[in-house]
Every structure is written in C-alpha cells, then in structure tokens.
Design a protein around this motif. Sequence first.
Motif, PDB file in Angstrom:
ATOM      1  N   VAL A  87       0.823  -1.025  -0.042  1.00  0.00           N
ATOM      2  CA  VAL A  87       0.103  -0.034  -0.013  1.00  0.00           C
ATOM      3  C   VAL A  87       0.792   1.137   0.198  1.00  0.00           C
ATOM      4  CG1 VAL A  87      -1.989   1.279   1.206  1.00  0.00           C
ATOM      5  CG2 VAL A  87      -1.705  -1.261   1.380  1.00  0.00           C
ATOM      6  N   THR A  88       0.429   2.017  -0.766  1.00  0.00           N
ATOM      7  CA  THR A  88       1.312   3.417  -0.996  1.00  0.00           C
ATOM      8  C   THR A  88       0.216   4.560  -0.888  1.00  0.00           C
ATOM      9  OG1 THR A  88       1.267   3.310  -3.332  1.00  0.00           O
ATOM     10  CG2 THR A  88       3.234   2.654  -2.289  1.00  0.00           C
ATOM     11  N   ALA A  89       0.678   5.497  -0.213  1.00  0.00           N
ATOM     12  CA  ALA A  89      -0.180   6.738  -0.163  1.00  0.00           C
ATOM     13  C   ALA A  89       0.804   8.021  -0.185  1.00  0.00           C
ATOM     14  CB  ALA A  89      -0.608   6.802   1.282  1.00  0.00           C
ATOM     15  N   ALA A 127       6.324  15.703   7.407  1.00  0.00           N
ATOM     16  CA  ALA A 127       6.434  16.656   6.355  1.00  0.00           C
ATOM     17  C   ALA A 127       6.903  18.281   7.135  1.00  0.00           C
ATOM     18  CB  ALA A 127       5.040  16.740   5.789  1.00  0.00           C
ATOM     19  N   ALA A 128       8.146  18.848   6.815  1.00  0.00           N
ATOM     20  CA  ALA A 128       8.431  19.742   7.388  1.00  0.00           C
ATOM     21  C   ALA A 128       7.475  21.000   6.903  1.00  0.00           C
ATOM     22  CB  ALA A 128       9.841  20.402   7.104  1.00  0.00           C
ATOM     23  N   ALA A 129       7.519  22.324   7.271  1.00  0.00           N
ATOM     24  CA  ALA A 129       6.839  23.167   7.285  1.00  0.00           C
ATOM     25  C   ALA A 129       6.813  23.771   5.762  1.00  0.00           C
ATOM     26  CB  ALA A 129       7.067  24.435   8.083  1.00  0.00           C
ATOM     27  N   ASP A 130       8.068  23.743   5.139  1.00  0.00           N
ATOM     28  CA  ASP A 130       8.070  24.230   3.744  1.00  0.00           C
ATOM     29  C   ASP A 130       8.053  22.827   2.727  1.00  0.00           C
ATOM     30  OD1 ASP A 130      10.147  22.778   4.649  1.00  0.00           O
ATOM     31  OD2 ASP A 130      11.681  24.196   3.698  1.00  0.00           O
ATOM     32  N   THR A 131       7.384  21.507   3.206  1.00  0.00           N
ATOM     33  CA  THR A 131       7.217  20.483   2.345  1.00  0.00           C
ATOM     34  C   THR A 131       5.936  20.625   1.741  1.00  0.00           C
ATOM     35  OG1 THR A 131       8.983  19.303   3.435  1.00  0.00           O
ATOM     36  CG2 THR A 131       7.485  17.860   2.143  1.00  0.00           C
ATOM     37  N   SER A 132       5.908  20.349   0.526  1.00  0.00           N
ATOM     38  CA  SER A 132       4.631  20.076  -0.441  1.00  0.00           C
ATOM     39  C   SER A 132       3.875  18.821  -0.484  1.00  0.00           C
ATOM     40  CB  SER A 132       4.936  20.845  -1.843  1.00  0.00           C
ATOM     41  OG  SER A 132       5.483  19.668  -2.494  1.00  0.00           O
ATOM     42  N   VAL A 134       4.145  14.279   1.163  1.00  0.00           N
ATOM     43  CA  VAL A 134       4.560  13.446   2.113  1.00  0.00           C
ATOM     44  C   VAL A 134       4.118  12.123   1.512  1.00  0.00           C
ATOM     45  CG1 VAL A 134       2.670  13.552   3.850  1.00  0.00           C
ATOM     46  CG2 VAL A 134       4.992  12.474   4.296  1.00  0.00           C
ATOM     47  N   GLU A 135       5.087  10.928   1.360  1.00  0.00           N
ATOM     48  CA  GLU A 135       4.709   9.659   0.864  1.00  0.00           C
ATOM     49  C   GLU A 135       5.090   8.646   1.807  1.00  0.00           C
ATOM     50  OE1 GLU A 135       6.881   8.951  -2.832  1.00  0.00           O
ATOM     51  OE2 GLU A 135       6.081  11.026  -3.842  1.00  0.00           O
ATOM     52  N   LEU A 136       4.163   7.661   1.923  1.00  0.00           N
ATOM     53  CA  LEU A 136       4.032   6.634   2.781  1.00  0.00           C
ATOM     54  C   LEU A 136       3.844   5.318   2.214  1.00  0.00           C
ATOM     55  CD1 LEU A 136       1.585   8.107   5.393  1.00  0.00           C
ATOM     56  CD2 LEU A 136       3.942   8.191   5.597  1.00  0.00           C
ATOM     57  N   SER A 137       4.572   4.159   2.592  1.00  0.00           N
ATOM     58  CA  SER A 137       4.134   3.044   2.067  1.00  0.00           C
ATOM     59  C   SER A 137       4.198   1.764   3.239  1.00  0.00           C
ATOM     60  CB  SER A 137       5.436   2.637   1.113  1.00  0.00           C
ATOM     61  OG  SER A 137       6.607   2.577   1.639  1.00  0.00           O
ATOM     62  N   CYS A 138       3.303   0.753   2.987  1.00  0.00           N
ATOM     63  CA  CYS A 138       3.529  -0.602   3.788  1.00  0.00           C
ATOM     64  C   CYS A 138       3.470  -1.595   3.180  1.00  0.00           C
ATOM     65  CB  CYS A 138       2.316  -0.181   4.679  1.00  0.00           C
ATOM     66  SG  CYS A 138       2.062  -1.532   6.101  1.00  0.00           S
ATOM     67  N   THR A 139       4.318  -2.592   3.198  1.00  0.00           N
ATOM     68  CA  THR A 139       4.051  -3.870   2.742  1.00  0.00           C
ATOM     69  C   THR A 139       3.679  -4.917   3.632  1.00  0.00           C
ATOM     70  OG1 THR A 139       5.802  -3.359   0.983  1.00  0.00           O
ATOM     71  CG2 THR A 139       5.552  -5.671   1.222  1.00  0.00           C
ATOM     72  N   LEU A 140       2.786  -5.617   3.255  1.00  0.00           N
ATOM     73  CA  LEU A 140       2.260  -6.454   4.552  1.00  0.00           C
ATOM     74  C   LEU A 140       2.690  -7.903   4.207  1.00  0.00           C
ATOM     75  CD1 LEU A 140      -1.371  -5.658   4.262  1.00  0.00           C
ATOM     76  CD2 LEU A 140       0.170  -4.930   5.974  1.00  0.00           C
ATOM     77  N   ARG A 141       2.764  -8.646   5.211  1.00  0.00           N
ATOM     78  CA  ARG A 141       3.031  -9.888   5.048  1.00  0.00           C
ATOM     79  C   ARG A 141       2.086 -10.833   4.335  1.00  0.00           C
ATOM     80  NH1 ARG A 141       2.276 -11.902  11.069  1.00  0.00           N
ATOM     81  NH2 ARG A 141       0.620 -10.608  11.071  1.00  0.00           N
ATOM     82  N   THR A 142       2.472 -11.911   3.704  1.00  0.00           N
ATOM     83  CA  THR A 142       1.679 -12.746   2.892  1.00  0.00           C
ATOM     84  C   THR A 142       0.503 -13.293   3.682  1.00  0.00           C
ATOM     85  OG1 THR A 142       3.735 -13.605   1.670  1.00  0.00           O
ATOM     86  CG2 THR A 142       1.773 -14.763   1.243  1.00  0.00           C
TER      87      THR A 142
END
Length: 278
Positions: A87-89, A127-132, A134-142
């Motif tokens: 999952v990516t966000a 995300a810093a104050a001047d960042t436009s 932020v990206e997140l990701s999570c790889t689950l178990r099988t």
Amino acid sequence: MRTTRIVMTAMLAGAGLLGMTRAAAADSPAPSPSGSVDASAAAPTEAGTSFRTATAVRPGQRATADASTGDYLYWVVPVDAGQRATVTAKVKLPESARHGAATWRLDVFDGLRRRQACRYGAQTGVAAADTSSVELSCTLRTVRAWAEPWANDPLPGSYYLRLTVVDLPRDDLGLPVHAEVQARTTDEGGARAVDGSLAAPLVPGAGTASPEADRSTDSRAAGATVEPEGGWSSGQWSDRWIWTAVGGLLAALAGIGGYRLTRGSGRPSRVSQVPPGA
C-alpha cells in the motif's frame, strides 16, 4: 543401455510435468505485480470516515480524496490467500505557509480490524513546514489461507487502509489536503500455501445469516464487499500440488534407476565345460 533409457525417460517426464506446471500457472487468474484493474470501473474520488463507511477500491486502482487536515480517511481493498499487498499513499499539503511540521501515518487493518504490521516501508512520514507533499508505504506479510485462533496472521478478506495526521501544530488543523492511495497485490505461489482454509473470507457481513441485511444503505459501504479478480480462492488450489506430484514421480523414477544400477547382471550363465583331452 537400459539404464540410459530409464534416465532419459525420467528427464522427459520431468520436463513434460514442468511444462504442464508452467501452463497451469499461465492459465491461472493470478494477479500481476502491478495489480489488476477493472477498466470499466472508475477510481474512487472520496474516502470514508470510519470502518463502516470505508470506500471500496480494487487492487491497482489509484483512489483520491480531498479532505481537511485532521480527518480520518478510510479505504478498503480485497486481498486473497497467497497474495502480498503493498500500500502506498501520497498526501499533497497546502501551498500556504504552515506553522510547523506534520506527522502523517498509514495504518492497515484486516477483516477483524486488527492492525497488521508492515514487513517494510515508511509507515510514518514527517512533512516539514516548507514541504509540499509526503509519501508513505507499507508492505504486508503474505496472506494465509488459514491460521490458529491465537495467531495474528493476515487472513483473506477485506483490508482497511487508514490515513491521518497524528501530530501537527494546532493552528494547522482544518487545512485542505489531497490524498492518493493505491494498493498492489502480488501472488507468492505455492511456496506460501498452507493446509486448511477459512469457511468464508473476512468481509463485512460474513458472520451474519443474511449478509445483505447487514449492509448499509450507503453506496460506499455496500461496495466494501468487492471481491478480487476471479473471486475468492481461500487456498483451495495452489501450484504446490503440481510440484509435489512432480517430485514424487521423479523420486520414483530415481529409485527404479538406482535399483537397475545396483542389482548387477543377475545370475551367471551356465557354461558347459569341456573335459581336458577331449
């Protein structure tokens, strides 16, 4: 020559069964690493605010939502036995000046609403104050087709994605944000298969006598029971059975070949001896 024929027969039989295995794997409706997307279904453009109103999204679809900083955003995606989900966000933050850094978090829950741990990936991002963005990701178990009651193994069914901010300055609450979420699934094959299966996948309404009566009138909640491409497998079949049959046949042929090599030429033939001086 007889031993050579046996070895050649074993090699041809193994090659033939290997070809059958590859053909069966090609014919099976296994999802690709990029996820399978129904071209006729439009990607969701909104998110739910709770588990019951989570927006259904298929593997491979990129769901979007416009919300306010501080909202809880929920999506739900089906993951079947033998699959591993990633999952990516991505959260696009407002261009206006913010008062400080913000910490965003992506959580994944199974059909029993148990938080599932990530094998790897940046589940939390700052995300810093001047960042436009932020990206997140999570790889689950099988996902396993069956597990012990005391285990926390991921089981086939609906998986809920929750995206929210967990730490930020109070003055930044309510600022508009744009979120993008995508879930991709890959088939791990028979190497991850286990014996046994669930009576039914863990989806909303699975424990009721009439699942239709438990569905919400909200269109998003009604669509939360979306199934994987080709339906639920629940671990009924995997290529592990084919490899087991191939291994058994090759072991039997190897045993026959070994017996032929070690038994010798049999009993010695009787040769009539001619008496000396005859």
